[in-house]
Scaffold this motif. Structure first.
Motif, PDB file in Angstrom:
ATOM      1  N   ARG A 168       0.926  -1.120   0.017  1.00  0.00           N
ATOM      2  CA  ARG A 168      -0.089   0.055   0.090  1.00  0.00           C
ATOM      3  C   ARG A 168       0.730   1.391   0.030  1.00  0.00           C
ATOM      4  N   ARG A 169       0.411   2.515  -0.770  1.00  0.00           N
ATOM      5  CA  ARG A 169       1.475   3.574  -0.593  1.00  0.00           C
ATOM      6  C   ARG A 169       0.742   3.855   0.840  1.00  0.00           C
ATOM      7  N   ARG A 170       1.873   4.467   1.171  1.00  0.00           N
ATOM      8  CA  ARG A 170       1.940   5.625   2.749  1.00  0.00           C
ATOM      9  C   ARG A 170       2.309   6.747   2.625  1.00  0.00           C
TER      10      ARG A 170
ATOM     11  N   LYS B  85      10.356  -8.632  13.798  1.00  0.00           N
ATOM     12  CA  LYS B  85       9.869  -8.586  12.410  1.00  0.00           C
ATOM     13  C   LYS B  85       9.642  -6.804  12.936  1.00  0.00           C
ATOM     14  N   VAL B  86       9.871  -6.498  11.149  1.00  0.00           N
ATOM     15  CA  VAL B  86       9.275  -5.328  11.167  1.00  0.00           C
ATOM     16  C   VAL B  86       7.537  -5.381  10.225  1.00  0.00           C
ATOM     17  N   TYR B  87       7.472  -4.179  10.699  1.00  0.00           N
ATOM     18  CA  TYR B  87       5.612  -4.258  10.675  1.00  0.00           C
ATOM     19  C   TYR B  87       5.616  -2.001  10.441  1.00  0.00           C
ATOM     20  N   VAL B  88       4.681  -1.653   9.282  1.00  0.00           N
ATOM     21  CA  VAL B  88       4.329  -0.724   8.328  1.00  0.00           C
ATOM     22  C   VAL B  88       2.399  -0.536   9.285  1.00  0.00           C
ATOM     23  N   VAL B  89       2.357   0.796   9.619  1.00  0.00           N
ATOM     24  CA  VAL B  89       0.954   0.769   9.769  1.00  0.00           C
ATOM     25  C   VAL B  89       0.650   2.424   9.783  1.00  0.00           C
ATOM     26  N   GLY B  90      -0.779   2.376   9.297  1.00  0.00           N
ATOM     27  CA  GLY B  90      -1.150   3.054   8.793  1.00  0.00           C
ATOM     28  C   GLY B  90      -0.758   4.169   8.152  1.00  0.00           C
ATOM     29  N   GLY B  91      -1.764   5.519   8.346  1.00  0.00           N
ATOM     30  CA  GLY B  91      -0.684   6.656   7.281  1.00  0.00           C
ATOM     31  C   GLY B  91      -2.054   6.602   6.023  1.00  0.00           C
ATOM     32  N   ILE B  92      -1.467   7.406   5.249  1.00  0.00           N
ATOM     33  CA  ILE B  92      -2.604   8.545   4.186  1.00  0.00           C
ATOM     34  C   ILE B  92      -1.304   7.702   2.380  1.00  0.00           C
ATOM     35  N   ARG B  93      -2.878   7.288   2.174  1.00  0.00           N
ATOM     36  CA  ARG B  93      -2.420   7.257   0.326  1.00  0.00           C
ATOM     37  C   ARG B  93      -1.680   7.911  -0.233  1.00  0.00           C
ATOM     38  N   ASP B  94      -2.007   8.727  -0.625  1.00  0.00           N
ATOM     39  CA  ASP B  94      -1.636  10.100  -1.594  1.00  0.00           C
ATOM     40  C   ASP B  94      -2.143  11.353  -1.192  1.00  0.00           C
TER      41      ASP B  94
ATOM     42  N   SER C 139      -7.566   9.668   1.933  1.00  0.00           N
ATOM     43  CA  SER C 139      -7.645   8.457   2.197  1.00  0.00           C
ATOM     44  C   SER C 139      -6.870   7.604   3.117  1.00  0.00           C
ATOM     45  N   HIS C 140      -7.056   6.933   3.969  1.00  0.00           N
ATOM     46  CA  HIS C 140      -6.136   6.858   4.899  1.00  0.00           C
ATOM     47  C   HIS C 140      -6.089   5.140   4.980  1.00  0.00           C
ATOM     48  N   VAL C 141      -5.183   4.512   5.397  1.00  0.00           N
ATOM     49  CA  VAL C 141      -4.913   2.951   4.982  1.00  0.00           C
ATOM     50  C   VAL C 141      -4.948   2.642   6.242  1.00  0.00           C
ATOM     51  N   GLU C 142      -5.806   1.386   6.305  1.00  0.00           N
ATOM     52  CA  GLU C 142      -6.085   0.455   7.375  1.00  0.00           C
ATOM     53  C   GLU C 142      -5.255  -0.562   7.204  1.00  0.00           C
ATOM     54  N   VAL C 143      -4.515  -1.213   6.268  1.00  0.00           N
ATOM     55  CA  VAL C 143      -4.002  -2.425   6.571  1.00  0.00           C
ATOM     56  C   VAL C 143      -2.746  -2.367   6.865  1.00  0.00           C
ATOM     57  N   THR C 144      -2.230  -3.466   8.127  1.00  0.00           N
ATOM     58  CA  THR C 144      -0.864  -3.311   8.001  1.00  0.00           C
ATOM     59  C   THR C 144      -0.178  -4.394   7.531  1.00  0.00           C
ATOM     60  N   GLU C 145       0.987  -3.834   7.398  1.00  0.00           N
ATOM     61  CA  GLU C 145       2.259  -4.883   6.657  1.00  0.00           C
ATOM     62  C   GLU C 145       3.494  -5.725   7.379  1.00  0.00           C
TER      63      GLU C 145
ATOM     64  N   VAL D 274      -4.790   6.018  10.776  1.00  0.00           N
ATOM     65  CA  VAL D 274      -5.198   7.116  10.972  1.00  0.00           C
ATOM     66  C   VAL D 274      -3.752   7.110  10.815  1.00  0.00           C
ATOM     67  N   SER D 275      -3.678   8.476  10.570  1.00  0.00           N
ATOM     68  CA  SER D 275      -2.266   9.140  10.164  1.00  0.00           C
ATOM     69  C   SER D 275      -1.105   9.775  11.186  1.00  0.00           C
ATOM     70  N   CYS D 276      -0.450   9.947  11.086  1.00  0.00           N
ATOM     71  CA  CYS D 276       0.715  10.921  12.350  1.00  0.00           C
ATOM     72  C   CYS D 276       0.420  10.522  13.222  1.00  0.00           C
ATOM     73  N   PHE D 277       0.579   9.690  13.969  1.00  0.00           N
ATOM     74  CA  PHE D 277       0.196   8.978  15.135  1.00  0.00           C
ATOM     75  C   PHE D 277       1.305   8.900  16.212  1.00  0.00           C
ATOM     76  N   GLY D 278       1.386   8.495  17.351  1.00  0.00           N
ATOM     77  CA  GLY D 278       2.918   7.829  17.799  1.00  0.00           C
ATOM     78  C   GLY D 278       2.777   6.530  17.799  1.00  0.00           C
ATOM     79  N   ILE D 279       3.966   5.433  17.624  1.00  0.00           N
ATOM     80  CA  ILE D 279       3.807   4.068  17.872  1.00  0.00           C
ATOM     81  C   ILE D 279       5.249   3.218  18.198  1.00  0.00           C
ATOM     82  N   SER D 280       5.446   2.253  19.740  1.00  0.00           N
ATOM     83  CA  SER D 280       6.064   1.904  19.911  1.00  0.00           C
ATOM     84  C   SER D 280       5.793   0.942  20.227  1.00  0.00           C
TER      85      SER D 280
END
Length: 585
Positions: free
Chosen positions: A375-377, A388-397, A406-412, A431-437
């Motif tokens: 997913r573009r994000r 393992k490396v996870y990619v979470v959330g964000g905006i598509r374009d 258009s926010h991205v729900e998919v986690t990779e 969501v986008s622009c969040f804190g993650i840990s």
């Protein structure tokens, strides 16, 4: 026109303005002079003191006599309030000797009582602070504490630490101690270090958080301190040597110095000290790392901005080790995310190339391209969980950001064997622009934004069950927050358009929040990374007369002592950048 006429005219103008603000209540007119009355009243009191009018007490200190009014002193100081309103002998005396107070400091405090102003300088801050503490003039005491805290450096931190302990100010003592421990390598080269009392020196070098990269350095500075006045200090050498973790001193170095330093070799029981293997290593010797800073926006001058195309490597004192250019696709790297795995940095997404994934091999100082994201994000987050490396959330374009984000729900999750990204359970709330840990074997996502509005939701991912659940919401709307984990707790700092002026600690086991130390510099759109037991908050942005100004300030939060100090500034002002920690090479 003389000064008195000028003052009268100014007051007349202010009265006219004040009368305009008055309000009519029924058949009465309420006159409000609150804007001008306090200043006028203080001026009258000051005039009366100068004229000796109604003066009823004289304070004396170090031969200095200060006529004043009991009522004014009582209003300003709890000390004098108790003295003049109780059964103390001083309540009736015309002259009162104030012992243990510097005469000039006493004069400044009395002047403050009449004017509400005090001038604090590097020359008067110590006696003034002690006097304000003794006489309980809280505002001046607070001003001295802020003055000292803002001017901590390797030459002042030890004196400030000792002074804060003397007046029992735990807050100032903690940050001065934290500064002295962190900058040990610099502090031990100052004249102030050589003049330390032996008990203070023992306390200092005994701390687990002493930032001595090698234990040999602790031994060297002890010998330096003793040698500064050998005849007087030689008797303290053995008790000081008990503070050295000899089991962590290089054995070849130890043999050589025992042969060459006759004073050290002559210490009774030195062999038993050397053979003691029970003392643990210092914290900074357990963890030695460097901070990588890259991407983001930098000030160009004259209200101009440009992308940061370099990566800076900093040591844990904020010193620049070196800088290197980023790969061209990462030049416009705003909106990217990064994490560290196996000492390498993985970077994904971004406004310019939202599907990109790169790996920076820190040992080789080289970049390599990875398989593209599913997913573009951008404005997304990354975390490492169980290797393992996870990619979470964000905006598509980014082209849709002004119309319909258009926010991205998919986690990779990254599959290293196939160099590809696999889907796992999606976010409950995209969501986008969040804190993650990551913490306690789970991933936590804090707040974020949807359509430019902050969120309070906290989402938690369990990899064993492959499910997301909600945790206790944040106490306020938060976006662009930084989340850092230490010892099974998550610490939140920074943010955007949020009134977070302190470190916020989240305890996953109790599912609750705790307010910790305050920030000491603007940190909106800053970045943060954990280094041992410290969190480095780098850069940020603040508004000045309607313009966005980048910050080069670096704040260091010590989790164990709950203290915040400043370290050396970034090479350039930055915001919306990335900071990560890698082991020192």
């Amino acid at each position: 026109m003389d000064n008195s006429q000028s003052v009268d005219n100014e007051q007349t103008a202010e009265v006219s303005k004040t009368l305009d603000d008055n309000e009519t209540v029924g058949k009465k007119m309420v006159y409000d002079y609150s804007k001008i009355y306090p200043a006028w009243f203080l001026e009258r009191l000051q005039d009366w003191r100068s004229e000796g009018h109604l003066v009823d007490v004289t304070l004396c200190a170090e031969g200095k006599e200060i006529p004043c009014h009991r009522l004014v002193l009582s209003a300003c100081s709890d000390y004098f309030h108790a003295m003049f309103s109780g059964a103390h002998n001083e309540s009736k005396k015309a002259k009162i000797e104030i012992g243990g107070v510097d005469g000039e400091a006493l004069q400044l405090l009395v002047d403050f009582a009449y004017t509400s102003k005090v001038c604090i300088t590097t020359d008067n801050v110590q006696p003034l602070y002690e006097a304000a503490n003794m006489l309980q003039v809280g505002r001046v005491e607070e001003g001295c504490e802020n003055f000292l805290a803002a001017r901590l450096d390797p030459e002042t931190c030890l004196v400030t630490w000792a002074l804060a302990d003397k007046v029992s100010c735990t807050y100032l003592s903690a940050i001065a101690r934290s500064f002295a421990l962190k900058f040990f390598e610099y502090v031990c080269t100052t004249e102030e270090f050589l003049e330390l009392p032996v008990n203070f020196l023992k306390t200092y070098i005994s701390k687990d958080d002493l930032h001595a990269e090698k234990e040999e350095r602790v031994l060297e500075v002890i010998l330096l301190w003793v040698g500064h006045d050998l005849e007087e200090r030689q008797g303290y050498l053995k008790e000081l040597l008990e503070c050295v973790r000899f089991s962590h001193v290089d054995q070849h170095y130890l043999k050589n110095i025992m042969k060459t330093d006759k004073v050290l070799g002559a210490v009774s029981g030195i062999q038993e000290l050397i053979q003691d293997q029970t003392v643990q290593e210092r914290c900074c010797q357990i963890f030695q790392g460097e901070i990588l800073i890259f991407g983001g926006v930098k000030d160009k001058g004259e209200d101009m901005m440009e992308m940061n195309c370099n990566m800076y490597r900093l040591d844990l004192h904020g010193n620049l080790v070196h800088s290197t250019p980023l790969p061209e696709p990462l030049h416009d790297s705003t909106g990217t995310a990064a994490c560290v795995v196996k000492n390498d940095v993985i970077v994904t997404g971004g406004r310019k190339s939202p599907s990109q994934a790169w790996r920076y091999r820190s040992s080789l100082n080289s970049w390599m391209k990875l398989g593209s994201l599913r997913r573009r994000r951008y404005d997304h987050g990354m975390a490492v969980l169980q290797g393992k490396v996870y990619v979470v959330g964000g905006i598509r374009d980014h082209r849709q950001q002004f119309f319909n984000q258009s926010h991205v729900e998919v986690t990779e999750v990254y599959n290293e064997l196939t160099d590809s990204w696999d889907k796992v359970a999606p976010l409950l709330q995209a969501v986008s622009c969040f804190g993650i840990s990551t913490c306690c074997e789970k991933i936590y996502v804090f707040g974020g934004q949807i359509s430019y509005r902050g969120r309070t939701e906290v989402q938690c991912y369990n990899p064993t069950l492959n499910v997301w659940t909600f945790a206790t919401p944040l106490p306020n709307l938060m976006q662009s927050i930084n989340a850092c984990t230490f010892n099974s707790r998550i610490y939140l700092v920074g943010g955007k358009s949020v009134n977070l002026d302190h470190v916020l600690c989240y305890d996953p086991q109790e599912d609750c929040y705790l307010q910790m130390a305050d920030s000491i510099a603007p940190w909106e759109l800053s970045s943060a990374t954990v280094c041992g037991s410290e969190i480095y908050i780098t850069g940020g942005m603040y508004e000045d007369e309607g313009c966005s100004i980048g910050s080069c300030k670096v704040q260091c939060y010590n989790v164990k002592s709950d203290t915040m100090i400043r370290v050396k500034d970034l090479p350039i002002p930055l915001w919306e950048h990335i900071s990560v920690t890698i082991p020192k090479l």
